[in-house]
Scaffold this active site. Structure first.
Site, mmCIF file in Angstrom:
data_model
loop_
_atom_site.group_PDB
_atom_site.id
_atom_site.type_symbol
_atom_site.label_atom_id
_atom_site.label_comp_id
_atom_site.label_asym_id
_atom_site.label_seq_id
_atom_site.Cartn_x
_atom_site.Cartn_y
_atom_site.Cartn_z
ATOM 1 C CD GLN A 122 32.113 39.039 61.467
ATOM 2 O OE1 GLN A 122 32.978 39.825 61.034
ATOM 3 N NE2 GLN A 122 32.325 37.771 61.813
ATOM 4 C CG ASP A 136 34.095 38.462 54.169
ATOM 5 O OD1 ASP A 136 35.092 38.157 54.652
ATOM 6 O OD2 ASP A 136 33.050 38.670 54.822
ATOM 7 C CE LYS A 144 37.053 39.817 60.357
ATOM 8 N NZ LYS A 144 35.592 39.186 60.192
#
Ligand code: NDP
Length: 276
Positions: A75, A98, A31
């Site tokens: 995460q 997200d 990412k």
């Protein structure tokens, strides 16, 4: 991005990694790498597994208040002493790239377009649309009902718009006759987390097969001793399917692309709000 650059705005993505989960470390590194490749500010904040929930929430608050940070991603999975739902609810919805905050999940379900879509299902829709797969009126069968893939996938496919209008079935571990469902799918989406569970004989000839699964299995023929594979047995499925995504190299890169797109949108919205 070009319009933002002209206004002196560089989209900023902050990824928070707690602990030392090996797979998460790889995802996070990718990412950050891709964010930088497209000219964003991408940084990863690495915290030890012993980080308390209060410490993580304090960091999220700090990132919420930082104008240079447009997107925040914590995460998953988090260490077991931290409640992921509490952390997700702490992220400012306008920085939740997200797409997991309840505000964004609600907007997605209603069909509003001013939130953020969760990256993996949004990437699947993008793949279908760009590959010319007709979703309107199609029988779409999703195997898996997680909050990050299966459920939002269903919510997107059922929307009354391009890339939607499908007739959706969601299967899970309690579904009776799973393969009866998969065999009638025009579009089959596997998000089960079980290596190569779906095989050619479970697929309707000509169907579009999207394999979200990402599983590491032992493979003595590889120097590393293992290989990555999906939830679909690629060789047998490829012989039957009309279209099929590979693992790796299918849904995974699309997920990252959607994350970057959400971050650019977050930066655009912030820039518009503050008149940059
Ligand atoms: P979860 O474990 O959260 O969910 C798996 C789902 O599959 C559950 O709904 C479960 O049912 C269902 N399931 C499990 N076994 C069976 C079975 N035998 N028959 C029918 N249904 C079953 O996984 P995720 O949704 O988080 O992830 C799914 C896969 O996708 C994983 O391999 C993951 O690594 C991968 N992934 C890939 C991403 C990418 O970017 N490519 C992003 C996110 C995930 P129940 O609810 O009843 O337990």
């Amino acid at each position: 991005m070009i319009a933002l650059a002209a206004r002196g705005v560089v989209p900023g993505l902050s990824v928070v990694l707690v602990g030392d989960d090996a797979a998460s470390a790889v995802y996070v590194a990718n990412k950050e790498k891709f964010a930088r490749q497209v000219g964003m500010h991408g940084d990863t904040i690495r915290l030890p597994a012993s980080t308390t929930q209060a410490e993580l929430l304090a960091l999220v608050e700090q990132l919420n208040a930082d104008d240079a940070v447009h997107g925040i991603l914590v995460q998953m999975p988090l260490p077991s002493h931290i409640d992921p739902d509490v952390v997700i609810r702490h992220i400012a919805p306008h920085k939740d790239v997200d797409g997991f905050h309840p505000v964004n999940v609600g907007k997605m379900l209603i069909g509003h377009t001013d939130g953020f879509l969760p990256c993996t299902p949004a990437g699947v829709i993008e793949l279908l649309v760009r590959s010319g797969v007709e979703t309107r009126g199609a029988e779409a069968v999703i195997v898996g009902r997680s909050n990050i893939v299966g459920k939002p996938m269903a919510a997107l496919l059922v929307q009354a718009r391009a890339g939607g209008d499908a007739t959706v079935t969601v299967c899970h571990s309690r579904s009776r006759d799973l393969f009866e469902h998969t065999r009638r799918a025009d579009i089959l989406i596997a998000a089960v987390g079980r290596a190569e569970m779906i095989r050619g004989e479970h697929i309707k000839p000509g169907a579009t097969v999207i394999d979200v699964g990402m599983n590491r299995v032992a493979d003595a023929s590889r120097a590393s001793g293992s290989r990555l594979c999906g939830d679909v047995h690629f060789e047998s499925a490829e012989a039957v399917a009309g279209k099929i995504t590979p693992v790796p190299g299918g849904v995974g890169p699309m997920t990252i692309a959607m994350l970057l797109q959400n971050t650019v949108r977050a930066a655009e919205r912030t820039a518009s709000r503050i008149g940059a």
